[in-house]
Design a protein around this motif. Structure first.
Motif, short mmCIF file in Angstrom:
data_model
loop_
_atom_site.label_atom_id
_atom_site.label_comp_id
_atom_site.label_asym_id
_atom_site.label_seq_id
_atom_site.Cartn_x
_atom_site.Cartn_y
_atom_site.Cartn_z
N ALA A 90 0.90 -1.51 -0.03
CA ALA A 90 -0.05 0.06 0.02
C ALA A 90 0.89 1.33 0.06
O ALA A 90 0.53 2.40 -0.61
CB ALA A 90 -0.79 -0.08 1.07
N LYS A 91 2.08 1.33 0.96
CA LYS A 91 2.89 2.40 0.76
C LYS A 91 3.35 2.80 -0.42
O LYS A 91 3.66 3.84 -0.97
CB LYS A 91 3.92 2.05 1.90
N ARG A 92 3.70 1.75 -1.24
CA ARG A 92 4.51 1.72 -2.48
C ARG A 92 3.64 2.21 -3.69
O ARG A 92 3.94 3.02 -4.42
CB ARG A 92 5.03 0.44 -3.12
N ARG A 93 2.38 1.79 -3.59
CA ARG A 93 1.23 2.22 -4.44
C ARG A 93 0.85 3.73 -4.08
O ARG A 93 0.79 4.37 -5.32
CB ARG A 93 -0.16 1.32 -4.33
N VAL A 94 0.75 4.16 -3.03
CA VAL A 94 0.18 5.51 -2.81
C VAL A 94 1.50 6.61 -3.19
O VAL A 94 1.33 7.36 -3.71
CB VAL A 94 -0.11 5.60 -0.93
N LYS A 95 2.65 6.08 -2.93
CA LYS A 95 3.75 6.70 -3.57
C LYS A 95 4.00 6.96 -4.89
O LYS A 95 4.03 7.91 -5.58
CB LYS A 95 5.16 6.38 -2.91
N ALA A 96 3.82 5.96 -5.44
CA ALA A 96 3.78 5.65 -7.05
C ALA A 96 2.59 6.71 -7.77
O ALA A 96 2.91 7.08 -8.75
CB ALA A 96 3.79 4.41 -7.70
N LEU A 97 1.47 6.74 -6.99
CA LEU A 97 0.53 7.52 -7.61
C LEU A 97 0.52 8.92 -7.09
O LEU A 97 -0.14 9.71 -7.36
CB LEU A 97 -0.96 6.91 -7.12
N GLY A 98 1.57 9.23 -6.44
CA GLY A 98 1.81 10.54 -6.11
C GLY A 98 0.86 11.11 -4.97
O GLY A 98 0.57 12.45 -4.87
N LEU A 99 0.13 10.22 -4.20
CA LEU A 99 -0.79 10.89 -3.20
C LEU A 99 -0.24 10.65 -1.97
O LEU A 99 -1.12 11.54 -0.91
CB LEU A 99 -1.80 9.49 -3.06
N ALA A 100 1.05 10.58 -1.71
CA ALA A 100 1.60 10.40 -0.29
C ALA A 100 1.69 12.09 0.20
O ALA A 100 2.50 12.78 -0.69
CB ALA A 100 2.75 9.59 -0.22
N GLY A 101 1.85 12.09 1.59
CA GLY A 101 2.20 13.31 2.07
C GLY A 101 1.12 14.21 2.56
O GLY A 101 -0.10 13.67 2.74
N VAL A 102 1.70 15.16 3.09
CA VAL A 102 0.62 16.31 4.05
C VAL A 102 -0.10 16.84 2.93
O VAL A 102 0.19 17.21 1.71
CB VAL A 102 1.50 17.16 4.50
N GLY A 103 -1.59 16.90 3.34
CA GLY A 103 -2.60 17.19 2.45
C GLY A 103 -3.02 16.01 1.50
O GLY A 103 -3.98 16.14 1.06
N GLY A 104 -2.21 14.81 1.70
CA GLY A 104 -2.72 13.74 0.89
C GLY A 104 -2.99 12.46 1.77
O GLY A 104 -3.68 12.52 2.70
N VAL A 105 -2.37 11.38 1.43
CA VAL A 105 -2.44 10.07 1.85
C VAL A 105 -1.14 9.73 2.89
O VAL A 105 -0.01 9.94 2.38
CB VAL A 105 -2.74 8.97 1.06
N ARG A 106 -1.38 9.20 4.15
CA ARG A 106 -0.40 8.63 4.73
C ARG A 106 -0.80 7.20 5.33
O ARG A 106 -1.96 6.97 5.71
CB ARG A 106 -0.32 9.42 6.22
N ILE A 107 0.31 6.24 5.05
CA ILE A 107 -0.13 5.04 5.30
C ILE A 107 0.80 4.58 6.91
O ILE A 107 1.97 4.73 6.56
CB ILE A 107 0.28 4.11 4.19
N ASN A 108 0.30 4.13 7.66
CA ASN A 108 0.76 3.79 8.96
C ASN A 108 0.62 2.36 9.55
O ASN A 108 -0.50 1.71 9.51
CB ASN A 108 0.45 4.61 10.05
N GLN A 109 1.60 1.87 9.90
CA GLN A 109 1.33 0.74 10.76
C GLN A 109 0.81 1.09 12.32
O GLN A 109 1.00 2.09 12.77
CB GLN A 109 2.97 -0.12 11.22
N ALA A 110 0.01 0.18 12.76
CA ALA A 110 -0.38 0.43 14.02
C ALA A 110 -0.56 -0.94 14.95
O ALA A 110 -0.26 -1.86 14.54
CB ALA A 110 -2.07 1.03 14.06
N GLY A 111 -0.47 -0.61 16.36
CA GLY A 111 -0.71 -1.71 17.18
C GLY A 111 -2.23 -2.34 17.05
O GLY A 111 -2.67 -1.94 16.25
N CYS A 112 -2.36 -3.40 17.78
CA CYS A 112 -3.73 -4.02 17.61
C CYS A 112 -4.89 -3.04 17.91
O CYS A 112 -5.19 -2.23 18.70
CB CYS A 112 -3.81 -4.90 18.92
#
Lengths: 108, 108
Positions: free
Chosen positions: A38-60
């Motif tokens: 997901a992180k790779r796809r979001v970056k590749a599509l230019g969606l990543a960053g402030v004002g855009g999309v952030r993908i994060n790991q989370a605990g349970c």
């Protein structure tokens, strides 16, 4: 309480891992691999960053039996997924176009 | 896009840890200790659970220089904190009463 969001879509992947024999966990269902995808796809599509999309790991995220699961904020939409194809749908429909992918959605 | 949220307040603590000498990170500023404290307080006050409050660890939220930081969803309010006293304010004012703690708030 807030009208603007630092990230337009902030996506949290449950990455919890439990010892073998315990309650099911998202890590056993490919969460790490799919999150990286997901992180790779979001970056590749230019969606990543402030004002855009952030993908994060989370605990349970504590929806173990419904998982693997993610939650997208601020809209508070929960999804499950099987593999990278499902992530493609979530990225292209929800994160790019703002349309909820109902077939993958978890009920609140 | 959603009217109900599985958790009324879903709090993510950045717990990122970088190698010494690199960019600053939240883990160096007590994030693990303070997150554990927040979880205990939320449980002790009876706020934890579905329809209530969930405290989660997260990977890097990418506001490192403003950290340590947390974000509260679905309202998308970001905070920094110094210690447990600040967490008391966030728990008692925001998570219990729904009032933003402006002195700790990070701008979007």
């Amino acid at each position: 309480m807030s009208t603007e969001s630092h990230y337009r879509h902030h996506v949290f992947f449950c990455g919890n891992r439990r010892p073998p024999g315990e309650r099911t966990c998202c890590a056993d269902k490919g969460a790490d691999r799919v999150r990286d995808y997901a992180k790779r796809r979001v970056k590749a599509l230019g969606l990543a960053g402030v004002g855009g999309v952030r993908i994060n790991q989370a605990g349970c995220l504590d929806r173990c039996e419904e998982g693997p699961c993610i939650v997208v904020y601020p809209e508070a939409v929960w999804y499950t997924y099987v593999d990278e194809d499902d992530i493609d749908d979530i990225v292209e429909q929800h994160l790019q176009k703002g349309q909820i992918v109902e077939r993958l959605r978890l009920k609140d």
